[in-house]
Design a protein around this motif. Structure first.
Motif, PDB file in Angstrom:
ATOM      1  N   SER A  35      13.003  89.420 -34.357  1.00  0.00           N
ATOM      2  CA  SER A  35      11.882  89.121 -35.225  1.00  0.00           C
ATOM      3  C   SER A  35      10.960  90.307 -35.403  1.00  0.00           C
ATOM      4  CB  SER A  35      11.089  87.950 -34.639  1.00  0.00           C
ATOM      5  OG  SER A  35      10.572  88.305 -33.388  1.00  0.00           O
ATOM      6  N   GLU A  85      11.162  77.774 -35.101  1.00  0.00           N
ATOM      7  CA  GLU A  85      11.478  77.804 -36.529  1.00  0.00           C
ATOM      8  C   GLU A  85      12.787  77.084 -36.845  1.00  0.00           C
ATOM      9  OE1 GLU A  85      11.280  81.851 -37.848  1.00  0.00           O
ATOM     10  OE2 GLU A  85       9.325  82.177 -36.909  1.00  0.00           O
ATOM     11  N   LYS A 132      16.107  77.547 -36.086  1.00  0.00           N
ATOM     12  CA  LYS A 132      17.226  78.321 -36.593  1.00  0.00           C
ATOM     13  C   LYS A 132      18.508  77.702 -36.038  1.00  0.00           C
ATOM     14  CE  LYS A 132      14.590  81.275 -38.678  1.00  0.00           C
ATOM     15  NZ  LYS A 132      14.563  81.374 -40.143  1.00  0.00           N
ATOM     16  N   LYS A 165      21.791  78.088 -35.902  1.00  0.00           N
ATOM     17  CA  LYS A 165      22.826  78.810 -35.162  1.00  0.00           C
ATOM     18  C   LYS A 165      22.378  79.081 -33.726  1.00  0.00           C
ATOM     19  CE  LYS A 165      24.960  81.216 -39.084  1.00  0.00           C
ATOM     20  NZ  LYS A 165      25.218  82.536 -39.702  1.00  0.00           N
ATOM     21  N   THR A 172      15.871  89.040 -39.915  1.00  0.00           N
ATOM     22  CA  THR A 172      16.247  87.664 -39.637  1.00  0.00           C
ATOM     23  C   THR A 172      16.126  87.403 -38.152  1.00  0.00           C
ATOM     24  OG1 THR A 172      18.549  88.292 -39.406  1.00  0.00           O
ATOM     25  CG2 THR A 172      17.848  87.585 -41.590  1.00  0.00           C
ATOM     26  N   ARG A 173      15.842  86.145 -37.781  1.00  0.00           N
ATOM     27  CA  ARG A 173      15.570  85.839 -36.380  1.00  0.00           C
ATOM     28  C   ARG A 173      16.782  86.075 -35.509  1.00  0.00           C
ATOM     29  NH1 ARG A 173      11.038  86.286 -35.019  1.00  0.00           N
ATOM     30  NH2 ARG A 173      10.279  84.813 -36.554  1.00  0.00           N
ATOM     31  N   GLU A 174      18.006  85.907 -36.092  1.00  0.00           N
ATOM     32  CA  GLU A 174      19.192  86.149 -35.286  1.00  0.00           C
ATOM     33  C   GLU A 174      19.266  87.604 -34.855  1.00  0.00           C
ATOM     34  OE1 GLU A 174      20.768  83.241 -38.463  1.00  0.00           O
ATOM     35  OE2 GLU A 174      18.960  84.399 -38.075  1.00  0.00           O
ATOM     36  N   ASP A 224      13.372  81.127 -32.394  1.00  0.00           N
ATOM     37  CA  ASP A 224      14.552  80.408 -32.888  1.00  0.00           C
ATOM     38  C   ASP A 224      14.357  78.902 -32.778  1.00  0.00           C
ATOM     39  OD1 ASP A 224      16.027  82.736 -33.467  1.00  0.00           O
ATOM     40  OD2 ASP A 224      16.594  82.940 -31.366  1.00  0.00           O
ATOM     41  N   GLN A 259      19.646  71.184 -37.019  1.00  0.00           N
ATOM     42  CA  GLN A 259      18.638  71.459 -38.043  1.00  0.00           C
ATOM     43  C   GLN A 259      17.497  70.450 -38.005  1.00  0.00           C
ATOM     44  OE1 GLN A 259      21.716  71.425 -41.198  1.00  0.00           O
ATOM     45  NE2 GLN A 259      20.919  73.427 -41.799  1.00  0.00           N
TER      46      GLN A 259
END
Length: 599
Positions: free
Chosen positions: A350, A573, A575, A577, A345-347, A570, A510
Motif C-alpha cells: 500500500s 478493505e 481484498k 484474494k 494495489t494492496r496485493e 487487506d 468478498q
C-alpha cells in the motif's frame, strides 16, 4: 595486583590490571586513561584507583568494546566459535560456526536502537518494518514459559511475513538462544530494515546515480548492494578522488575510501576530517576513520578489525547505515519532474511511490516477502526484474509440487552474452508451460511477458503460485488429503465459528462484514479459546477502528502460529484474494494439532 594490600591499584599497574581482566589495550590507550583519570579530579588519592573505580572502568570498557574496539582478535580463526548441532542426532559430526564480530555488531545495533525504550516498544522487527507487530498482541507482564514462547512465535511469524526465511527455526530455538539460528534471523531482519530505505520512495535523489543513457527502470533492476556501490563511487567522484570500488571487501580494507566518503557526506558542522589518511598502520587508521563516522552517529556494525579484514556482511551494513542517515543526494532532482505518484494495489504494497514513464512501473511487492520467506536464491529485491530469468519461479514450483521441474531443461547460468537473452526467454516459456501443466489460469500470458517484467501478468502468475502453495499446505493437513478449494474454506470458517458459539459468519471472501475484522478475531478465539482480549476490539465501525482491529487480528493470528502474509488493509478493505489467504492460514493452523494427534 594490589601488592601492598592498601586497597588501591597504582595507576602504573593499571595496564596489568586490565590485562588480567581480559582488556588487552595498547600502551598509549592505557596512558590516556591514566591521564584522564588524574585530570578528572575523581581520584581520591593521586595516582591510585579504588576497587569501585576500577570496576566502573572495566564496565565502561566492556560497554564500549564494539564502539571503541581497542581489544582485537589476533587472527580470523580466533573470532570463530564452532558449535555442535542443535539436536542429539546432529551433535555428532555437525558443527556450526558463528562470528564473534557478528554477535557484537548485531547486539550493539539492537541496543543502540532500543535502549531508550523502557518497554522495548520499538521491537527490532517493527524497527525494520514499522507496524508489523501490533503491540497489543505482545505478552509483557508475568511472563511464563508458555507466554514467552507465544511472543517468540509471534516474532517468527512476523519475521516471515516481512520476507525472512525461517525454515528450520522455531520458538524453542530462539528460547534456547541457538547462536547460528539467532544470528541468521537477526541478520535477515536488520538487512531488511537497512535495505528498505534504499528505494526511490525514501530517497528520490537516487536518480542522481543514473548515467546519461539509463532510465529509472534500470535503477530498479539493481540490487541494494549495487546501488550502494554506485552511491559510494558517486561521492568519491564529487570529492575529486580518482579511486573507485567494486566490492565491500578487498576494496575498502585500507579505510581510504571510507575516509573520503564520510568527509564528503558530512554536514559542515560535524567537523569531520581526513586525518586517518596520515596514519600508516591500517588498524589505527580504521579506528581514526570510525571516530569520524561516530560524529555522524554511524559507527555501528564494524570494528577496525572488520574493516581491515574486509568482512563483507558487516561492511555492507556499515555503508547502508551511512546511506540511510546521510545520503547526500539531491532529493528534488529534476529527473523526477513530471512523474506521477500513484497508489499501488494492496496485493503489492500500500501507498508506495511509483513513477509513470510510458507505463506505470511498480516495484517491491508484498508478494516478494512471501517469495523470500520460501528460501529462494537469489534474494528477490525487485519482483519483476528479479524473476526475469525464471529461476526463482522454478524454485517456487518445486516447493509447491516437488519434482515437477525438469532441471535439465533449465538454463541455470548465463555465461555467453550472445545467448543470455534467448536462454532467459526459454526459461520463462518453460515456466508458463509448467503453470499450464498444473492448471493455472494463464490465458494471454507468455514467457516473454515474464521476461520483460510485465506488471499485471507477472503479478497474475505470482498470485497463482501463492494460492497454489496455500491450498497445497491445506490439502496436506486435511484428514481426507484431497485438494481443498475456496468454497470449503468458507464452509470451514462458518462451522468453526458456529461450534464455538460465535455469532459472526461469512458468505464469501468478498463479504463486506469482514471489513471490521471481527469475524477473523472470533475465528482466532474459536481456534485458541481465550486468546482474544475483547476489551481491545473496537466496535464503532469507523475506518480507523476497522484498521486497528485488522492489525490486532493479524498479529494475534501470527501469535497463534499462523503464517499470515496479508496486510491489515487487506482485511479492512476486503481484498478477496488476500482475505482468502488469511482464512486459509488459520484453517491450516487448526488442522495442525489434529494431524499431530493422528500421527
Amino acid at each position: 595486583i594490589d601488592k601492598n594490600g592498601d586497597g588501591y591499584i597504582d595507576l602504573k599497574e593499571l595496564r596489568d590490571a586490565l590485562d588480567a581482566c581480559g582488556f588487552r589495550i595498547p600502551g598509549f590507550k592505557a596512558r590516556a586513561i591514566e591521564e584522564e583519570f588524574n585530570n578528572s579530579n575523581r581520584a581520591k588519592i593521586p595516582g591510585k584507583m579504588t576497587l569501585e573505580e576500577f570496576q566502573k572502568l572495566c564496565s565502561d570498557l566492556k560497554a564500549n568494546e564494539v564502539a571503541s574496539t581497542f581489544k582485537m582478535a589476533v587472527t580470523k580463526r580466533e573470532n570463530l566459535q564452532h558449535l555442535g548441532g542443535t539436536s542429539e542426532a546432529s551433535n555428532e559430526g555437525t558443527t556450526h560456526s558463528v562470528r564473534v564480530e557478528e554477535q557484537l555488531a548485531f547486539s550493539d545495533w539492537i541496543n543502540s536502537n532500543l535502549r531508550h525504550d523502557p518497554d522495548l516498544q520499538d521491537k527490532i522487527i517493527n524497527h525494520s518494518c514499522p507496524d508489523t507487530i501490533d503491540e497489543r498482541a505482545i505478552n509483557k507482564k508475568n511472563l511464563k514459559l508458555y507466554t514467552k514462547l507465544e511472543n517468540l512465535t509471534l516474532a517468527l511469524s512476523s519475521a516471515q511475513a516481512i520476507g525472512c526465511n525461517v525454515i528450520n527455526i522455531d520458538a524453542h530455538n530462539l528460547s534456547k538462544g541457538t547462536p547460528h539460528l539467532v544470528l541468521g534471523l537477526l541478520w535477515q531482519i536488520i538487512r531488511i530494515g537497512l535495505f528498505n530505505q534504499i528505494t526511490l520512495e525514501h530517497c528520490p535523489g537516487l536518480t542522481t546515480l543514473l548515467s546519461d543513457d539509463e532510465k529509472i527502470e534500470d535503477l530498479m533492476k539493481l540490487s541494494p548492494e549495487a546501488i550502494l556501490l554506485r552511491w559510494v563511487n558517486y561521492h568519491l567522484e564529487r570529492a575529486g578522488v580518482p579511486r573507485r570500488i567494486n566490492n565491500f571487501q578487498s576494496d575498502i580494507t585500507d579505510s581510504e575510501v571510507y575516509t573520503h566518503l564520510i568527509r564528503q557526506i558530512a554536514p559542515a558542522e560535524a567537523d569531520v576530517n581526513t586525518d586517518a589518511l596520515m596514519e600508516r598502520d591500517l588498524h589505527e587508521r580504521a579506528e581514526i576513520m570510525l571516530q569520524q563516522a561516530a560524529k555522524l552517529k554511524c559507527r555501528s556494525f564494524v570494528t577496525p578489525q572488520d574493516v581491515v579484514n574486509g568482512v563483507y556482511k558487516l561492511n555492507l551494513a556499515f555503508v547502508a547505515n551511512l546511506f540511510n542517515n546521510h545520503p547526500g543526494l539531491n532529493e528534488t532532482n529534476g529527473v523526477l519532474d513530471g512523474y506521477e505518484t500513484v497508489e499501488e494495489t494492496r496485493e503489492e504494497r500500500s501507498k508506495f511511490l511509483c513513477y509513470d514513464l510510458t507505463t506505470v512501473n511498480i516495484f517491491i511487492l508484498a508478494y516478494r516477502n512471501w517469495i523470500n520467506s520460501m528460501g529462494v536464491s537469489p534474494h528477490v529485491n525487485w519482483l519483476y526484474s528479479d524473476l526475469a530469468d525464471g529461476l526463482v519461479v522454478f524454485q517456487l514450483y518445486d516447493i509447491i509440487k516437488p519434482n515437477i521441474v525438469n532441471w535439465n531443461k533449465v538454463h541455470r547460468k548465463f555465461v555467453n552474452p550472445r545467448k543470455k537473452f534467448m536462454e532467459k526467454l526459454e526459461n520463462c516459456n518453460y515456466a508458463i508451460e509448467l503453470g499450464r501443466e498444473i492448471r493455472f489460469s494463464l490465458v494471454g500470458i507468455a514467457g516473454q511477458d515474464i521476461n520483460e517484467g510485465n506488471v499485471t501478468l507477472t503479478l497474475a502468475l505470482i498470485w497463482q503460485l501463492m494460492r497454489a502453495y496455500t491450498l497445497t499446505v491445506l490439502s496436506q493437513l486435511a484428514e481426507s488429503g484431497n485438494p481443498i478449494v475456496e468454497k470449503e474454506i468458507v464452509q470451514w470458517v462458518n462451522n468453526k465459528l458456529n461450534s464455538a458459539g460465535k455469532q459472526s459468519s461469512i458468505r464469501s471472501f468478498q463479504d463486506s462484514t469482514i471489513a471490521d475484522a471481527k469475524v477473523v478475531i472470533d475465528l482466532i478465539d474459536s481456534i485458541k479459546p481465550g486468546a482474544i482480549n475483547y476489551d481491545l476490539v473496537k466496535t464503532s465501525g469507523t475506518e480507523e477502528d476497522n484498521l486497528a482491529n485488522a492489525k490486532y487480528a493479524i498479529s494475534m493470528s501470527r501469535k497463534a502460529g499462523a503464517r499470515v502474509y496479508a496486510l491489515p488493509e487487506d482485511i479492512a478493505e476486503v481484498k478477496p484474494k488476500m482475505v482468502m489467504t488469511v482464512f486459509a492460514c488459520l484453517m491450516a493452523l487448526d488442522y495442525t494439532p489434529n494431524m499431530d494427534s493422528r500421527q
